[in-house]
Enzyme design. Structure first.
Site, PDB file in Angstrom:
ATOM      1  N   GLU A 210      32.301  18.426  34.252  1.00 16.93           N
ATOM      2  CA  GLU A 210      33.523  17.750  34.610  1.00 16.93           C
ATOM      3  C   GLU A 210      33.408  16.099  34.443  1.00 16.93           C
ATOM      4  O   GLU A 210      33.224  15.449  35.766  1.00 16.93           O
ATOM      5  CB  GLU A 210      34.084  18.456  35.902  1.00 16.93           C
TER       6      GLU A 210
ATOM      7  N   GLU B 286      41.820  17.449  41.128  1.00 18.14           N
ATOM      8  CA  GLU B 286      41.453  18.074  39.866  1.00 18.14           C
ATOM      9  C   GLU B 286      42.131  17.005  38.874  1.00 18.14           C
ATOM     10  O   GLU B 286      43.387  17.015  38.934  1.00 18.14           O
ATOM     11  CB  GLU B 286      42.162  19.661  39.651  1.00 18.14           C
TER      12      GLU B 286
END
Length: 747
Positions: free
Chosen positions: A351, A578
């Site tokens: 990520e 997120e």
């Protein structure tokens, strides 16, 4: 007219294109003759600017490469780094490196959602949940069979006439296709081989050729591993089709895809001059591996030596250091009354956006501070900021090797040992909940600073060195507020992440649920993508229905999360952000993503100055009291003072009854008002030692007991004697009455 687009572009592309690139690899113009009908059009290929960036891992697999000589700038060494790394850095600085600049066309944006659903068509679909809009690289399916948001485009028929079509809107130099199978827990589907067809009008199609034969591209051998197929000759067109030829024998025609292509300026298109918005901030927008990250952090400390410091909190399993950048007007020192903030990124190594945004934030704050930006000056002066860009450097290096389009959904997610750091912290939630269930008086159950269980501290415990390092870091610094940056969705989650009774999904609020919701809302409402009501779902969950925030447990349970541990073992409030649908965005997306998150990053940090703060001192010595407990009425979560006696309690606006007590002291109570402005209300406390505590300290030092203390101790003993006498008398009276009652009944 009859020649394919691939063949037509080959002569021009291989001729004048490379010659132009060798002259200037920053921006390249290529004149192509595109025979749409009977006329020729002059077009210009707009390529990514890579003059200040090394290539991304995927770039190494692109069609054309030119070599350019570039000298590495000499930079000073950070005194706190190891001698071995410093020597290596000096060697690198003294050498002239050969840099390869790729003519790398970026993805159109199926995965990042820059390509709209209306731009994707298909020959047929099994159902709406498997429609062409689902044919996006790395899209995830719902867990229900037949979900309306399934994990790929799947054709209704199993034949070679099926296709998935993408309209690039503009003339585009197509260079490749990245293909993936269907994401599903119920079935296995993927395409083994496929053809690529190109068109300028979506009516007349030409199949891409490999010499004199139609090119057959190798697809997938499993559902998840992305496979890159490069066009034999990069070709200019507007529309592109993927035409499956063979597929998994027990499956159907299903795929997820990304298209690689550079936009071409068309003089006949009135919209061709419109460019995608990027960022005006002069930051280093690229993906930084471990070595490049170190160099960037060093460069920031050299540019702003008075407000920055780089330090390490430990090492990864493979020995890579966990570097932290501190930004403060007095780096290296905790200042009385100044709260400590942290951003943590890269817990999941693949990520990558959080890592780059944190690196961007370092550069931005340094530059803006030097410019005198009052907002940044205020943050730096009033807050001690710590930025950890890569908690899982081992995992990132693994994902970086594959690159932004080929790392897939999970490559590099876990640590070197295969541990998910997101659930590797001690599960303190169930310790507290179990204690509450068995306790006769729940008010006496600790609701904060819950100790780490013994099993977790054993040498053979499955605890990664990265997790141990972060826990030690949390215990060393009195953090007040934090955010943990992830990727793969667009939502902000807040504790608790772990649910009671192991429910897979259940809203599980903390005692500070209202303030956590405020924190999550602050970030989500200022994020340019999350706050867009017209944005598309990332995968299958509609977080816009919850204003882009959600309780972690209501999303999915995560025992042992860093958010929960931070809240229950320290004073720190932490949420998870997120950042984007795409976990590993292409380098071309980074300026846009920075702009999407810049305001959110700043305004979230400013929330650390809400609530109350102060210092708890000893009345006689005026010294700060460590580990004094601050209790707020109707908030069943206490906090403790730091080593100097200072504290920070995050609270929403309102009036609060606050009680402070410490071992050996009489408690003290005040009413504290919290206003609407982001400025903490100062609520200091002065505590008096109990006579017994004073007596212990005097005896420990072998000193004479003062007369006032002797009198107080006598008074206390007399008060205690009277109280115990009263209790004894009441007990005797009760026994006497019981005996009389028994006699009266003749017992």
């Amino acid at each position: 007219m009859e020649k394919s687009l691939c063949t037509l572009a080959a002569v021009i592309f291989l001729g004048g294109f490379l010659e132009a690139v060798l002259t200037d690899y920053t921006t390249t113009e290529v004149n192509l003759s595109l025979n749409n009908t009977s006329t020729a059009a002059s077009v210009t290929v707009q390529l990514q600017n890579h003059s200040t960036a090394t290539t991304t891992p995927i770039a190494a697999q692109k069609f054309h490469t030119t070599t350019v000589t570039k000298t590495t700038l000499h930079r000073k060494n950070i005194s706190r780094e190891s001698e071995e790394e410093n020597n290596k850095e000096k060697e690198d600085a003294s050498k002239t490196e050969e840099k390869k600049t790729q003519l790398d066309c970026p993805p159109l944006g199926l995965e990042s959602l820059r390509v709209d659903d209306s731009q994707i068509r298909a020959s047929s679909s099994q159902r709406s949940g498997l429609g062409p809009h689902r044919g996006r690289l790395n899209i995830q399916s719902g867990i229900a069979d037949g979900d309306q948001y399934d994990g790929a485009w799947c054709a209704e028929y199993k034949d070679k006439h099926q296709w998935l079509e993408v309209d690039a809107i503009y003339l585009t130099l197509f260079t490749g296709v990245v293909l993936q199978g269907r994401n599903s827990i119920w079935s296995w589907d993927w395409v083994h081989t496929y053809k690529v067809q190109l068109s300028n009008d979506s009516v007349t199609w030409k199949t891409c050729m490999n010499g004199t034969a139609e090119a057959i591209f190798e697809g997938n051998q499993n559902p998840e591993t992305p496979v890159l197929g490069l066009l034999p000759v990069p070709t200019v067109a507007r529309f592109i089709r993927i035409n499956p030829q063979t597929w998994y024998i027990n499956g159907t025609v299903c795929l997820r895809a990304e298209i690689l292509g550079c936009r071409v300026d068309d003089p006949d298109d009135i919209y061709s001059s419109e460019q995608d918005l990027g960022s005006n901030d002069p930051l280093d927008f690229r993906h930084h591996n471990y070595k490049e990250m170190r160099k960037l952090m060093k460069s920031v400390t050299e540019e702003c030596p008075n407000i920055t410091r780089v330090y390490t909190i430990g090492k990864s399993y493979s020995g890579l250091k966990l570097y932290v950048m501190e930004i403060s007007d007095n780096p290296g020192k905790h200042e009385l009354g100044e709260p400590e903030f942290r951003y943590v990124a890269g817990m999941h190594g693949n990520e990558a956006l959080g890592r780059e945004i944190v690196l961007n934030l370092m550069q931005y704050m340094c530059k803006e501070y030097k410019k005198g930006n009052q907002r940044i000056v205020r943050l730096v002066t009033d807050t001690r900021i710590h930025l950890l860009p890569s908690m899982n450097p081992d995992g990132y290096e693994e994902a970086y090797k594959k690159g932004s389009e080929l790392a897939g959904w999970a490559e590099g997610r876990y640590s070197f040992e295969g541990i998910d750091l997101n659930s590797n912290f001690p599960d303190l939630n169930n310790i507290m909940w179990d204690a509450e269930e068995t306790a006769t008086d729940k008010s006496k159950v600790s609701n904060h600073y819950i100790p780490i269980p013994e099993y977790y501290t054993q040498e053979d415990a499955m605890v990664s060195p990265e997790t141990r390092a972060v826990i030690s870091w949390m215990q060393d610094i009195p953090f007040v507020l934090s955010a943990n940056l992830h990727g793969g969705e667009l939502v902000v989650t807040y504790p608790f992440d772990c649910t009671r009774d192991w429910a897979p999904q259940e809203d599980t609020p903390t005692a500070d649920n209202a303030f956590f919701r405020w924190l999550a809302t602050v970030y989500a409402s200022t994020n340019l993508v999350m706050s867009n009501p017209n944005r598309r779902l990332c995968h299958y969950e509609d977080f816009q229905a919850h204003n882009n925030i959600i309780n972690g447990g209501a999303w999915h349970t995560v025992p042992g999360s860093m958010n929960d541990f931070s809240y229950m073992h320290t004073n720190c409030f932490e949420v998870t952000v997120e950042l984007s649908c795409d976990k590993f965005p292409h380098v071309s997306e980074l300026p846009i993503e920075w702009e999407n998150n810049k305001e959110s990053l700043l305004v979230y940090m400013e929330q650390i100055h809400r609530g109350i703060k102060g210092v708890v001192r000893d009345k006689m010595t005026k010294q700060g009291i460590t580990d004094a407990i601050i209790k707020v009425e109707d908030h069943d979560h206490d906090i403790r003072t730091a080593a100097d006696g200072d504290y920070w309690r995050l609270l929403n606006p309102g009036e609060y009854k606050v009680v402070v007590w410490a071992e050996g002291y009489f408690p003290s109570m005040r009413r504290c008002h919290v206003g609407m402005e982001p400025r903490a209300t100062i609520c200091d406390f002065t505590l008096n030692k109990t006579p017994l505590q004073r007596l212990k300290e005097i005896r420990a030092k072998g000193l004479k007991i003062p007369q006032d203390l002797q009198l107080r101790l006598r008074a206390l003993r007399l008060r205690k004697l009277r109280a115990t006498t009263k209790v004894i008398n009441q007990r005797r009276e009760g026994q006497r009455r019981l005996q009389e009652a028994r006699k009266a009944r003749g017992v």
